[in-house]
Motif scaffolding. Structure first.
Motif, PDB file in Angstrom:
ATOM      1  N   HIS A  56      96.848  57.327  77.787  1.00  9.56           N
ATOM      2  CA  HIS A  56      95.606  57.271  78.550  1.00  9.56           C
ATOM      3  C   HIS A  56      95.950  57.628  79.992  1.00  9.56           C
ATOM      4  O   HIS A  56      97.101  57.930  80.302  1.00  9.56           O
ATOM      5  CB  HIS A  56      94.985  55.870  78.487  1.00  9.56           C
ATOM      6  N   ARG A  82      95.908  56.514  84.166  1.00 11.73           N
ATOM      7  CA  ARG A  82      95.773  55.493  85.213  1.00 11.73           C
ATOM      8  C   ARG A  82      95.658  56.184  86.572  1.00 11.73           C
ATOM      9  O   ARG A  82      96.329  57.190  86.825  1.00 11.73           O
ATOM     10  CB  ARG A  82      97.009  54.582  85.239  1.00 11.73           C
ATOM     11  N   GLU A 103     101.947  54.435  75.808  1.00 13.44           N
ATOM     12  CA  GLU A 103     102.240  53.063  75.400  1.00 13.44           C
ATOM     13  C   GLU A 103     102.457  52.991  73.889  1.00 13.44           C
ATOM     14  O   GLU A 103     102.065  53.894  73.146  1.00 13.44           O
ATOM     15  CB  GLU A 103     101.078  52.141  75.778  1.00 13.44           C
ATOM     16  N   GLU A 146      95.735  49.157  87.560  1.00 18.12           N
ATOM     17  CA  GLU A 146      96.216  48.194  86.565  1.00 18.12           C
ATOM     18  C   GLU A 146      95.614  48.412  85.184  1.00 18.12           C
ATOM     19  O   GLU A 146      96.120  47.901  84.194  1.00 18.12           O
ATOM     20  CB  GLU A 146      95.912  46.765  87.038  1.00 18.12           C
ATOM     21  N   ARG A 147      94.511  49.156  85.120  1.00 13.12           N
ATOM     22  CA  ARG A 147      93.832  49.375  83.842  1.00 13.12           C
ATOM     23  C   ARG A 147      93.614  50.865  83.621  1.00 13.12           C
ATOM     24  O   ARG A 147      93.564  51.643  84.580  1.00 13.12           O
ATOM     25  CB  ARG A 147      92.472  48.655  83.821  1.00 13.12           C
ATOM     26  N   PRO A 148      93.462  51.268  82.385  1.00  9.78           N
ATOM     27  CA  PRO A 148      93.141  52.672  82.122  1.00  9.78           C
ATOM     28  C   PRO A 148      91.839  53.075  82.825  1.00  9.78           C
ATOM     29  O   PRO A 148      90.861  52.341  82.808  1.00  9.78           O
ATOM     30  CB  PRO A 148      92.975  52.720  80.605  1.00  9.78           C
ATOM     31  N   TYR A 166      88.398  50.945  75.758  1.00  6.42           N
ATOM     32  CA  TYR A 166      89.782  51.090  75.305  1.00  6.42           C
ATOM     33  C   TYR A 166      90.105  50.155  74.134  1.00  6.42           C
ATOM     34  O   TYR A 166      91.224  49.701  73.963  1.00  6.42           O
ATOM     35  CB  TYR A 166      90.746  50.820  76.469  1.00  6.42           C
ATOM     36  N   THR A 202      90.140  57.241  79.021  1.00  7.11           N
ATOM     37  CA  THR A 202      90.770  57.109  77.709  1.00  7.11           C
ATOM     38  C   THR A 202      90.063  58.013  76.704  1.00  7.11           C
ATOM     39  O   THR A 202      89.050  58.645  77.008  1.00  7.11           O
ATOM     40  CB  THR A 202      90.681  55.663  77.191  1.00  7.11           C
ATOM     41  N   SER A 255      98.745  47.889  78.843  1.00  5.48           N
ATOM     42  CA  SER A 255      97.314  47.593  78.716  1.00  5.48           C
ATOM     43  C   SER A 255      97.070  46.321  77.924  1.00  5.48           C
ATOM     44  O   SER A 255      96.060  45.646  78.119  1.00  5.48           O
ATOM     45  CB  SER A 255      96.604  48.767  78.030  1.00  5.48           C
TER      46      SER A 255
END
Length: 358
Positions: free
Chosen positions: A99, A101, A47, A117-119, A65, A122, A17
């Motif tokens: 988180h 995905r 992560e 590609e992004r959370p 996030y 969260t 992230s």
């Protein structure tokens, strides 16, 4: 007739992230078939900041996030493992931050079409500040329900609920099972006018081994009439503790629940061995157990290298289940070694043939 296993997602398939973070594991996904017949996963991504020389425990401090590393002084540390720091004050902190995905699979459920590609979900500054973990999906009529674990400053490790009408916008309903109660799965339909859930509370005293409980609710928020219905068994692959895995599936024989069980292995560096089994519950009275995997034979166990070796060794942890379009097989999505996601294609007949009926 056998089980087909495929390594579906590994940490290298995703980008962190933040530039100075690294992904330690992608695991324990919720799974559901969408209206277009493709399968969506919400994968738990763990992560960690990669700064050297100092210990940081990430915490959510804002929207989108936004995180801030909580600095931990070495003089305040009582002991430390790879992902948990135990402080002299008596509390602990996580060095790994989780988180969700979104991952889209094809209709067959065994090939990835898109990695988020992004959370997509969260923690917030007031819920799950230290991360969200291990989601489960179920759809009741037109509404999607997601149970998930929140790791929070004051509420500890609890289970929360979020609902969605479009699988895009999620409304958080807050904690539904309090601290030290995880592995919550909701049945895909009401039974006798009530919502039904399986869950796994843990006491702070070792009076009994962690078992699977059942609970009922009129509104998905307030739960009661709790009762332990499935317990660990001595001299078995599930002797130490058990917990719900994927949400129950309705079959003509009963509610089929794929669960996980833990056995302690003496003499090993990582002593716990996670396997998976099956339980069949009565359709009208889900407190009644009709059948179960034998004490000497789980449905599946860590056999592949990516299940035997990982962030935690010897782990299979089922959390998602989707019927195959052929209506003969089940697609079971699991965490492997607390590091990767696998999919197992298992014939329903194989599952029933390997259960002991009472």
């Amino acid at each position: 007739m056998s089980i087909e296993t495929k390594l579906l997602v590994k940490p290298e398939d995703l980008n962190p992230s933040f530039p100075n973070w690294s992904i330690k594991g992608v695991m324990n996904p919720a799974a559901i078939r969408l209206p277009d017949n493709k399968i969506a996963l919400f994968a738990r991504v763990a992560e960690r900041p990669t700064r050297k020389g100092r210990l940081f425990c990430p915490v959510i401090v804002g929207s989108d996030y936004k995180t801030m590393p909580e600095k931990i002084s070495k003089r305040d540390i009582a002991k430390q493992s790879r992902d948990v720091v135990y402080l002299k004050s008596g509390v602990c902190r996580l060095t790994v931050f989780s988180h969700f995905r979104k991952i889209i699979l094809n209709e067959d459920g065994v090939d990835v079409e898109h990695f988020g590609e992004r959370p997509v979900f969260t923690g917030t500054p007031t819920e799950g500040q230290y991360g969200v973990e291990d989601p489960r999906f179920v759809k009741i009529k037109r509404r999607y329900l997601m149970t998930y674990v929140t790791v929070s400053l004051h509420e500890g490790v609890s289970t929360s609920l979020a609902v969605s009408n479009d699988f895009i916008n999620w409304k958080r309903k807050g904690i539904i099972f309090r601290e030290q109660n995880k592995d919550v799965v909701i049945f895909p339909e009401k039974i006798k006018g009530k919502y039904v859930a399986l869950h796994r509370p843990e006491g702070f005293f070792k009076f009994s081994r962690p078992s699977i409980w059942i609970s009922y609710s009129p509104d998905l928020v307030y739960w009661g009439r709790e009762k332990s219905i499935i317990n660990p068994r001595s001299n078995s692959w599930d002797e130490d503790r058990i917990g719900s895995g994927a949400p129950p599936i309705k079959t003509k024989y009963g509610w089929l629940e794929i669960y996980h069980g833990v056995k302690n292995i003496k003499g090993k560096k990582f002593k716990k061995f996670y396997s998976a089994g099956a339980i069949l519950l009565d359709l009208k009275n889900p407190e009644k157990v009709l059948a179960r995997s034998p004490v000497n034979k789980p449905l599946f166990e860590p056999t592949h290298s990516f299940e035997k070796k990982g962030f935690i060794n010897n782990v299979v942890f089922p959390t998602g289940i989707v019927p195959d379009l052929n209506k003969k097989d089940l697609l079971i999505y699991s965490g492997g070694g607390d590091s990767v996601i696998t999919v197992k294609k298992i014939p329903l007949k194989y599952i029933f043939n390997n259960m002991e009926f009472y």
